[in-house]
Design a protein around this motif. Sequence first.
Motif, short mmCIF file in Angstrom:
data_model
loop_
_atom_site.label_atom_id
_atom_site.label_comp_id
_atom_site.label_asym_id
_atom_site.label_seq_id
_atom_site.Cartn_x
_atom_site.Cartn_y
_atom_site.Cartn_z
N SER A 69 0.85 -1.19 0.00
CA SER A 69 0.00 0.00 0.00
C SER A 69 0.88 1.24 0.00
O SER A 69 2.09 1.18 0.29
CB SER A 69 -0.90 0.00 1.24
OG SER A 69 -0.12 0.21 2.41
N ASP A 70 0.28 2.38 -0.29
CA ASP A 70 1.04 3.63 -0.26
C ASP A 70 1.64 3.88 1.12
O ASP A 70 2.78 4.33 1.25
CB ASP A 70 0.15 4.81 -0.66
CG ASP A 70 -0.24 4.78 -2.13
OD1 ASP A 70 0.42 4.05 -2.91
OD2 ASP A 70 -1.21 5.48 -2.48
N ARG A 90 4.64 1.56 1.68
CA ARG A 90 5.80 2.02 0.92
C ARG A 90 6.45 3.23 1.60
O ARG A 90 7.67 3.36 1.59
CB ARG A 90 5.39 2.37 -0.51
CG ARG A 90 5.32 1.17 -1.43
CD ARG A 90 5.29 1.60 -2.89
NE ARG A 90 4.03 2.26 -3.22
CZ ARG A 90 2.94 1.64 -3.66
NH1 ARG A 90 2.96 0.32 -3.84
NH2 ARG A 90 1.84 2.30 -3.94
N GLU A 91 5.62 4.07 2.19
CA GLU A 91 6.15 5.29 2.82
C GLU A 91 7.08 4.95 3.97
O GLU A 91 8.19 5.48 4.07
CB GLU A 91 4.98 6.17 3.29
CG GLU A 91 5.42 7.50 3.86
CD GLU A 91 4.24 8.38 4.23
OE1 GLU A 91 4.46 9.41 4.90
OE2 GLU A 91 3.10 8.06 3.85
N TRP A 92 6.64 4.05 4.89
CA TRP A 92 7.51 3.77 6.02
C TRP A 92 8.65 2.82 5.69
O TRP A 92 9.73 2.91 6.28
CB TRP A 92 6.73 3.30 7.26
CG TRP A 92 5.89 2.08 7.19
CD1 TRP A 92 4.54 2.02 7.07
CD2 TRP A 92 6.33 0.72 7.30
NE1 TRP A 92 4.10 0.72 7.07
CE2 TRP A 92 5.18 -0.11 7.23
CE3 TRP A 92 7.56 0.10 7.46
CZ2 TRP A 92 5.24 -1.51 7.29
CZ3 TRP A 92 7.65 -1.28 7.53
CH2 TRP A 92 6.49 -2.07 7.45
N ILE A 93 8.45 1.96 4.71
CA ILE A 93 9.55 1.10 4.28
C ILE A 93 10.66 1.95 3.63
O ILE A 93 11.86 1.67 3.80
CB ILE A 93 9.05 0.00 3.34
CG1 ILE A 93 8.28 -1.05 4.16
CG2 ILE A 93 10.21 -0.66 2.59
CD1 ILE A 93 7.58 -2.09 3.33
N THR A 94 10.27 3.00 2.92
CA THR A 94 11.26 3.89 2.32
C THR A 94 12.15 4.51 3.38
O THR A 94 13.36 4.69 3.18
CB THR A 94 10.56 4.98 1.49
OG1 THR A 94 9.84 4.37 0.42
CG2 THR A 94 11.57 5.97 0.92
N VAL A 95 11.58 4.84 4.53
CA VAL A 95 12.37 5.38 5.64
C VAL A 95 13.40 4.35 6.11
O VAL A 95 14.58 4.65 6.30
CB VAL A 95 11.47 5.82 6.81
CG1 VAL A 95 12.31 6.22 8.02
CG2 VAL A 95 10.56 6.97 6.38
N LEU A 96 12.96 3.10 6.30
CA LEU A 96 13.87 2.06 6.77
C LEU A 96 14.98 1.80 5.76
O LEU A 96 16.10 1.42 6.15
CB LEU A 96 13.10 0.76 7.02
CG LEU A 96 12.00 0.80 8.08
CD1 LEU A 96 11.36 -0.58 8.23
CD2 LEU A 96 12.54 1.29 9.42
N GLN A 97 14.71 1.98 4.49
CA GLN A 97 15.69 1.67 3.44
C GLN A 97 16.72 2.79 3.21
O GLN A 97 17.64 2.60 2.43
CB GLN A 97 14.95 1.39 2.11
CG GLN A 97 14.18 0.08 2.13
CD GLN A 97 13.39 -0.12 0.86
OE1 GLN A 97 12.85 0.84 0.29
NE2 GLN A 97 13.27 -1.35 0.41
N ARG A 98 16.57 3.92 3.87
CA ARG A 98 17.51 5.03 3.65
C ARG A 98 18.92 4.65 4.08
O ARG A 98 19.11 3.98 5.07
CB ARG A 98 17.08 6.27 4.43
CG ARG A 98 15.82 6.92 3.94
CD ARG A 98 15.43 8.09 4.83
NE ARG A 98 14.14 8.64 4.47
CZ ARG A 98 13.43 9.45 5.26
NH1 ARG A 98 13.91 9.81 6.45
NH2 ARG A 98 12.26 9.93 4.87
#
Length: 281
Positions: free
Chosen positions: A269-270, A273-281
């Motif tokens: 879901s959007d 994706r938003e919080w996973i993007t934070v973890l992937q930084r």
Amino acid sequence: MLAVIGGTGLSQMAQLDVIETHQPTTPFGAPSSPIVRGRLGNHDILFLSRHGARHQYLPHEVNYRANIFALKALGATQIIGISAVGSLDEAIAPGHLAVPDQYFDWTRGRREPTFFGGGVAVHVSTANPVSANLVQWIERHAARLGTTIHTGVTYACVEGPRLGTRAESHFLRQAGCHVVGMTNVPEVFLAREAQICYATIGIATDYDCWMDDPTKHVQATEIFGLYRSSLEKAHQLLHALLSDERPAEERDIRTALQYAMLTPVAALSDQQREWITVLQR
């Protein structure tokens, strides 16, 4: 950026030049305390009090996911934690410092252990759960200060909040554990899920209760008294560390999610994706 997670008795850092204070919200709730960004030595750092500003949270009540997520969202890529530990090894005497490189999870499922689930399948490797570079950095500066520190240590994390029984203490010793505490799990594993390099400085307060000599079986008041007196060593060590350049971040930790996520990005879901993007930084 380096973050410091303060444990028992370390709700603030002396001589930290505060730049700003954050009160973040996360998809996993609120962190234990406001997060301070400040300057100490040669570094801008983040500081969070694990048990809350008034030490109001027991180990199983700490919102570890919110703590780690909030630190990552604010730019943390390395974490040093401070923790009280009981010693399961006679060589690790009360007052000594210990830096674990392995963990034994003996909690009871009352803590949220992962960021993932609910439609997001991820399996990170935790064979070597801590940052070897941070451990070596800590060890080197402890040696320069003449502070007794033990490495190559396995930390057993128990549920708490009660102190353990003798049977439990002997069991953990037989399992190969050297120190026992209540807070580093799931903190260490969440840090790996967030691609953050992590290490803990454990302050040995007592010999737990495995020794036959009953005078070694201290009460909680004595444990915390010794811990407070030993905090100065941890303060001195942190100041020494922060007067030096940070060690390199390990690539395998900073890319831990690269091959660990099984769910296709298109299936998220959007919000996910938003919080996973934070973890992937």
